[in-house]
Design a protein around this motif. Structure first.
Motif, PDB file in Angstrom:
ATOM      1  N   PHE A 110      -4.008   4.379   3.147  1.00 57.73           N
ATOM      2  CA  PHE A 110      -4.671   3.164   3.605  1.00 57.73           C
ATOM      3  C   PHE A 110      -6.150   3.228   3.728  1.00 57.73           C
ATOM      4  N   GLN A 123      -7.335  -0.016   8.169  1.00 58.19           N
ATOM      5  CA  GLN A 123      -7.595   1.420   8.115  1.00 58.19           C
ATOM      6  C   GLN A 123      -7.692   2.048   9.608  1.00 58.19           C
ATOM      7  N   ILE A 144       0.832  -1.214   0.009  1.00 57.03           N
ATOM      8  CA  ILE A 144      -0.050  -0.076   0.004  1.00 57.03           C
ATOM      9  C   ILE A 144       0.882   1.074  -0.004  1.00 57.03           C
ATOM     10  N   ALA A 165      -9.675   2.382   3.243  1.00 59.28           N
ATOM     11  CA  ALA A 165     -10.225   1.035   2.581  1.00 59.28           C
ATOM     12  C   ALA A 165     -11.075   1.332   1.427  1.00 59.28           C
ATOM     13  N   PHE A 195      -4.699  -7.760  -0.324  1.00 56.59           N
ATOM     14  CA  PHE A 195      -4.979  -6.317  -0.708  1.00 56.59           C
ATOM     15  C   PHE A 195      -6.238  -6.183  -1.350  1.00 56.59           C
ATOM     16  N   ARG A 215      -8.663  -4.822   4.545  1.00 58.69           N
ATOM     17  CA  ARG A 215      -8.253  -3.420   4.246  1.00 58.69           C
ATOM     18  C   ARG A 215      -8.909  -2.248   5.347  1.00 58.69           C
TER      19      ARG A 215
END
Length: 240
Positions: free
Chosen positions: A148, A114, A67, A150, A104, A110
Motif C-alpha cells: 500500500f 498509506q 491493491i 503510495a 488507484f 494512495r
C-alpha cells in the motif's frame, strides 16, 4: 485532503480496528474525481466508502481489495470498456469499475491509504480491518502493508511549445549538461543549449561574445505541474 479517524470499541489482540468518519473535504475530493456520468452511481457517501473498500458492496472490488490483489506487482496492461476496466498482471486479470481505477491512479488518495495503515508499523499490531460490528469489509496484515506504499507523484506536462525569445548572456558553461544562464529582460533562467551547429562554432572560437551581446533563439519551453508546484524547463533548439 484530510480525514478523521475515530477508534471505538475494544481492541482484539494483535489487531487494530477502526470506524471511519471522513471529513467533508475528503469526501469532496473523492467526489471531484468522479465528476462524470460513468461514476454517477457512487457519488454518494456510501458508494464512495464502498469504492474505497471501507464498506461492503456485493460484486464491487474496492480500492483496498484491488491493491491486495496486485500484491505489489506491476500492471502490464489495462483495457477500458464503457464502465469497467480489465487489469492484466502476470497472466491474471481483474475487472473493476472505472472509478476504482481513478482512485488507484490518484496519488493523493494512495497517500491517504498509506497513512491509514501506519498503525501496522507498530510493534504488536498484526492486522488492520475496516467495516462494521457485523461485517468486516477488508483485512490487511502487517506483511501486506508494503503493498500500500503510495507511488511517487509524477510530474504532469502542461505546456510544451516553441517560442522565439531574445536573451542576454549572464554566464556560459562548457560542462556536459551545457546549461547557460540567460536573461530575457525580466528574469534569469538556466537553459540547455541543444543547437549543435552553434555549439561547434563556440567550441572552435568562431563566435566571440562581448558585453551587451544578445542571442535571438528558438526556445522549447516546457512547464510541468509537480508535487512541489510549477516548474519550467528551457531548451535553446536554435540560435538565429
Amino acid at each position: 485532503m484530510t480525514s478523521q479517524v475515530n477508534v471505538k470499541g475494544s481492541f482484539k489482540s494483535g489487531s487494530f480496528g477502526i470506524d471511519f468518519v471522513l471529513s467533508t473535504d475528503f469526501l469532496t475530493r473523492v467526489q471531484d474525481l468522479f465528476a462524470s456520468d460513468t461514476a454517477s452511481a457512487i457519488t454518494n457517501a456510501t458508494g464512495i466508502l464502498a469504492a474505497l473498500g471501507f464498506a461492503a458492496n456485493q460484486g464491487c472490488r474496492g480500492l483496498l481489495h484491488v491493491i491486495q490483489w496486485l500484491r505489489g506487482r506491476t500492471i502490464q496492461q489495462i483495457e477500458t470498456k464503457s464502465n469497467t476496466a480489465i487489469v492484466h498482471v502476470d497472466g491474471e486479470q481483474l475487472e473493476i469499475q472505472l472509478p476504482i481505477l481513478t482512485l488507484f491512479r490518484d496519488v493523493a488518495v494512495r497517500e491517504a491509504a498509506q497513512r491509514m495503515l501506519e498503525p501496522l508499523s507498530r510493534q504488536g499490531v498484526e492486522k488492520f480491518y475496516v467495516g462494521t460490528d457485523n461485517l468486516i469489509s477488508a483485512t490487511i496484515t502487517a506483511q501486506q502493508a508494503q503493498w500500500f506504499v503510495a507511488p511517487q507523484a509524477q510530474d504532469k506536462l502542461l505546456v510544451d511549445e516553441i517560442r522565439k525569445i531574445i536573451f542576454s548572456i549572464i554566464s556560459l558553461t562548457f560542462k556536459e549538461d551545457n546549461k547557460w544562464r540567460l536573461h530575457d529582460g525580466m528574469s534569469t533562467i538556466n537553459a540547455i543549449i541543444s543547437d549543435v551547429d552553434f555549439q561547434h562554432k563556440v567550441d572552435r572560437n568562431q563566435i566571440n561574445f562581448a558585453k551587451g551581446d544578445i542571442l535571438v533563439c528558438d526556445v522549447r519551453v516546457r512547464q510541468w505541474q509537480s508535487a512541489q508546484g510549477a516548474k519550467t524547463d528551457y531548451e535553446v533548439i536554435r540560435v538565429l
